[in-house]
Design a protein around this motif. Sequence first.
Motif, PDB file in Angstrom:
ATOM      1  N   PHE A  36       0.842  -1.195   0.000  1.00  0.00           N
ATOM      2  CA  PHE A  36       0.000   0.000   0.000  1.00  0.00           C
ATOM      3  C   PHE A  36       0.877   1.245   0.000  1.00  0.00           C
ATOM      4  O   PHE A  36       0.427   2.330  -0.321  1.00  0.00           O
ATOM      5  CB  PHE A  36      -0.962  -0.012   1.188  1.00  0.00           C
ATOM      6  CG  PHE A  36      -2.113   0.933   1.002  1.00  0.00           C
ATOM      7  CD1 PHE A  36      -3.072   0.693   0.034  1.00  0.00           C
ATOM      8  CD2 PHE A  36      -2.215   2.068   1.768  1.00  0.00           C
ATOM      9  CE1 PHE A  36      -4.122   1.573  -0.163  1.00  0.00           C
ATOM     10  CE2 PHE A  36      -3.267   2.955   1.584  1.00  0.00           C
ATOM     11  CZ  PHE A  36      -4.217   2.707   0.611  1.00  0.00           C
ATOM     12  N   SER A  37       2.155   1.091   0.321  1.00  0.00           N
ATOM     13  CA  SER A  37       3.089   2.213   0.354  1.00  0.00           C
ATOM     14  C   SER A  37       3.635   2.500  -1.040  1.00  0.00           C
ATOM     15  O   SER A  37       4.403   1.719  -1.593  1.00  0.00           O
ATOM     16  CB  SER A  37       4.251   1.900   1.303  1.00  0.00           C
ATOM     17  OG  SER A  37       5.292   2.828   1.131  1.00  0.00           O
ATOM     18  N   ARG A  58      -1.156   6.097  -3.049  1.00  0.00           N
ATOM     19  CA  ARG A  58      -1.281   7.377  -3.765  1.00  0.00           C
ATOM     20  C   ARG A  58      -1.652   7.156  -5.222  1.00  0.00           C
ATOM     21  O   ARG A  58      -2.481   7.892  -5.784  1.00  0.00           O
ATOM     22  CB  ARG A  58       0.024   8.171  -3.681  1.00  0.00           C
ATOM     23  CG  ARG A  58       0.273   8.812  -2.343  1.00  0.00           C
ATOM     24  CD  ARG A  58       1.406   9.830  -2.386  1.00  0.00           C
ATOM     25  NE  ARG A  58       2.611   9.333  -3.037  1.00  0.00           N
ATOM     26  CZ  ARG A  58       3.644   8.784  -2.399  1.00  0.00           C
ATOM     27  NH1 ARG A  58       3.622   8.660  -1.091  1.00  0.00           N
ATOM     28  NH2 ARG A  58       4.700   8.366  -3.073  1.00  0.00           N
ATOM     29  N   GLU A  59      -1.063   6.128  -5.835  1.00  0.00           N
ATOM     30  CA  GLU A  59      -1.351   5.836  -7.240  1.00  0.00           C
ATOM     31  C   GLU A  59      -2.805   5.383  -7.410  1.00  0.00           C
ATOM     32  O   GLU A  59      -3.474   5.759  -8.381  1.00  0.00           O
ATOM     33  CB  GLU A  59      -0.400   4.760  -7.759  1.00  0.00           C
ATOM     34  CG  GLU A  59       1.055   5.189  -7.728  1.00  0.00           C
ATOM     35  CD  GLU A  59       2.028   4.016  -7.756  1.00  0.00           C
ATOM     36  OE1 GLU A  59       3.019   4.127  -8.484  1.00  0.00           O
ATOM     37  OE2 GLU A  59       1.793   3.005  -7.063  1.00  0.00           O
ATOM     38  N   ILE A  60      -3.290   4.587  -6.461  1.00  0.00           N
ATOM     39  CA  ILE A  60      -4.679   4.122  -6.518  1.00  0.00           C
ATOM     40  C   ILE A  60      -5.636   5.295  -6.347  1.00  0.00           C
ATOM     41  O   ILE A  60      -6.609   5.427  -7.094  1.00  0.00           O
ATOM     42  CB  ILE A  60      -4.931   3.035  -5.454  1.00  0.00           C
ATOM     43  CG1 ILE A  60      -4.159   1.759  -5.826  1.00  0.00           C
ATOM     44  CG2 ILE A  60      -6.424   2.753  -5.309  1.00  0.00           C
ATOM     45  CD1 ILE A  60      -4.087   0.737  -4.716  1.00  0.00           C
ATOM     46  N   ALA A  61      -5.355   6.168  -5.382  1.00  0.00           N
ATOM     47  CA  ALA A  61      -6.223   7.335  -5.160  1.00  0.00           C
ATOM     48  C   ALA A  61      -6.307   8.184  -6.431  1.00  0.00           C
ATOM     49  O   ALA A  61      -7.394   8.645  -6.823  1.00  0.00           O
ATOM     50  CB  ALA A  61      -5.701   8.156  -3.988  1.00  0.00           C
ATOM     51  N   LYS A  62      -5.179   8.380  -7.087  1.00  0.00           N
ATOM     52  CA  LYS A  62      -5.155   9.159  -8.324  1.00  0.00           C
ATOM     53  C   LYS A  62      -6.000   8.487  -9.401  1.00  0.00           C
ATOM     54  O   LYS A  62      -6.760   9.145 -10.117  1.00  0.00           O
ATOM     55  CB  LYS A  62      -3.714   9.323  -8.789  1.00  0.00           C
ATOM     56  CG  LYS A  62      -3.544  10.232  -9.974  1.00  0.00           C
ATOM     57  CD  LYS A  62      -2.066  10.421 -10.277  1.00  0.00           C
ATOM     58  CE  LYS A  62      -1.862  11.329 -11.455  1.00  0.00           C
ATOM     59  NZ  LYS A  62      -0.435  11.524 -11.739  1.00  0.00           N
ATOM     60  N   ARG A  77      -0.691   7.941 -19.732  1.00  0.00           N
ATOM     61  CA  ARG A  77       0.620   8.603 -19.782  1.00  0.00           C
ATOM     62  C   ARG A  77       1.459   8.289 -18.556  1.00  0.00           C
ATOM     63  O   ARG A  77       2.677   8.210 -18.625  1.00  0.00           O
ATOM     64  CB  ARG A  77       0.444  10.123 -19.883  1.00  0.00           C
ATOM     65  CG  ARG A  77       0.338  10.649 -21.270  1.00  0.00           C
ATOM     66  CD  ARG A  77       0.560  12.153 -21.299  1.00  0.00           C
ATOM     67  NE  ARG A  77      -0.272  12.896 -20.379  1.00  0.00           N
ATOM     68  CZ  ARG A  77      -1.519  13.302 -20.636  1.00  0.00           C
ATOM     69  NH1 ARG A  77      -2.071  13.024 -21.794  1.00  0.00           N
ATOM     70  NH2 ARG A  77      -2.192  13.997 -19.759  1.00  0.00           N
ATOM     71  N   ASN A  78       0.815   8.124 -17.408  1.00  0.00           N
ATOM     72  CA  ASN A  78       1.531   7.939 -16.144  1.00  0.00           C
ATOM     73  C   ASN A  78       1.776   6.482 -15.778  1.00  0.00           C
ATOM     74  O   ASN A  78       2.451   6.205 -14.798  1.00  0.00           O
ATOM     75  CB  ASN A  78       0.773   8.629 -15.015  1.00  0.00           C
ATOM     76  CG  ASN A  78       0.713  10.122 -15.217  1.00  0.00           C
ATOM     77  OD1 ASN A  78       1.700  10.735 -15.587  1.00  0.00           O
ATOM     78  ND2 ASN A  78      -0.450  10.702 -15.009  1.00  0.00           N
ATOM     79  N   ARG A  79       1.231   5.549 -16.538  1.00  0.00           N
ATOM     80  CA  ARG A  79       1.349   4.129 -16.198  1.00  0.00           C
ATOM     81  C   ARG A  79       2.728   3.596 -16.556  1.00  0.00           C
ATOM     82  O   ARG A  79       3.249   3.866 -17.631  1.00  0.00           O
ATOM     83  CB  ARG A  79       0.282   3.328 -16.944  1.00  0.00           C
ATOM     84  CG  ARG A  79       0.302   1.868 -16.581  1.00  0.00           C
ATOM     85  CD  ARG A  79      -0.794   1.111 -17.328  1.00  0.00           C
ATOM     86  NE  ARG A  79      -0.720  -0.287 -17.004  1.00  0.00           N
ATOM     87  CZ  ARG A  79      -0.002  -1.166 -17.701  1.00  0.00           C
ATOM     88  NH1 ARG A  79       0.681  -0.794 -18.742  1.00  0.00           N
ATOM     89  NH2 ARG A  79       0.011  -2.432 -17.340  1.00  0.00           N
ATOM     90  N   ILE A  84       0.919  -4.089 -13.148  1.00  0.00           N
ATOM     91  CA  ILE A  84      -0.046  -4.990 -13.779  1.00  0.00           C
ATOM     92  C   ILE A  84      -1.366  -5.100 -13.040  1.00  0.00           C
ATOM     93  O   ILE A  84      -2.315  -5.652 -13.578  1.00  0.00           O
ATOM     94  CB  ILE A  84       0.552  -6.405 -13.955  1.00  0.00           C
ATOM     95  CG1 ILE A  84       0.856  -7.052 -12.611  1.00  0.00           C
ATOM     96  CG2 ILE A  84       1.778  -6.361 -14.848  1.00  0.00           C
ATOM     97  CD1 ILE A  84       1.128  -8.538 -12.710  1.00  0.00           C
ATOM     98  N   ALA A  85      -1.434  -4.576 -11.813  1.00  0.00           N
ATOM     99  CA  ALA A  85      -2.660  -4.774 -11.036  1.00  0.00           C
ATOM    100  C   ALA A  85      -2.843  -3.678 -10.005  1.00  0.00           C
ATOM    101  O   ALA A  85      -1.887  -3.075  -9.536  1.00  0.00           O
ATOM    102  CB  ALA A  85      -2.621  -6.124 -10.327  1.00  0.00           C
TER     103      ALA A  85
END
Length: 161
Positions: A36-37, A58-62, A77-79, A84-85
Motif C-alpha cells: 500500500f506504500s 497514492r497511485e490508486i487514489a489518483k 501517460r503515467n502508467r 499490472i494490477a
Amino acid sequence: MTSSSILTRRNMKCSGRLKPFFATAELIKRICLGSFSSDRLIKIRHLLPQISTSLGGREIAKLVVQSRLRLLKSALRNRLPNQIALQVPVRAYGIEIVRPQFVKFVHDLGMQVHVWVVDEPDEMHRLYDIGVDAIMTDRPRVLKKVLQDRGFWRGTGHGIL
C-alpha cells in the motif's frame, strides 16, 4: 495448470533484501509485488525494474479520481509498463472504490483489479459480476465454492481446500 503458470502476489513490508532473492530466482515472471506504500513500491521498481508490481495508495487514489473524471489518456501517460494490477479494498474512508466504471477504467489501462479482503459469497459474486480479476479472502473455502459455482475453478480438488 502447472506451477510455472501460477502468478503469485506478495505484499512487501520492506525492500532492502529483495534484489538478491529475485535476482537469483526464476520467479520474476510469476511474481507481482504489492504494497500500500507508494514510496516502498518506487524503491522496489528502482531495485528490480523487470518485476511486476501493483500500485500503491497514492497511485490508486489518483486512478480513482481519474476514473470518475474519465481521464483515461492522462492515466495512460503515467502508467509504468510493469504495473499490472491494483490491489484495493471495495471501499475506503467511506468511498466505494470498486465500481463497474472503475473496473472498466483499470482494464482499459491494461491492468487487473484484485480486491481485498472479501469474505462473503454474495459480495464475491457481485465483484466477479462487475469484472474484478481476483479476490483475496480470509475464507478460502468460501472463495473456492464461488469459483466452482462460476466455473472458474481449475484445481483438481486435492490439497488443502
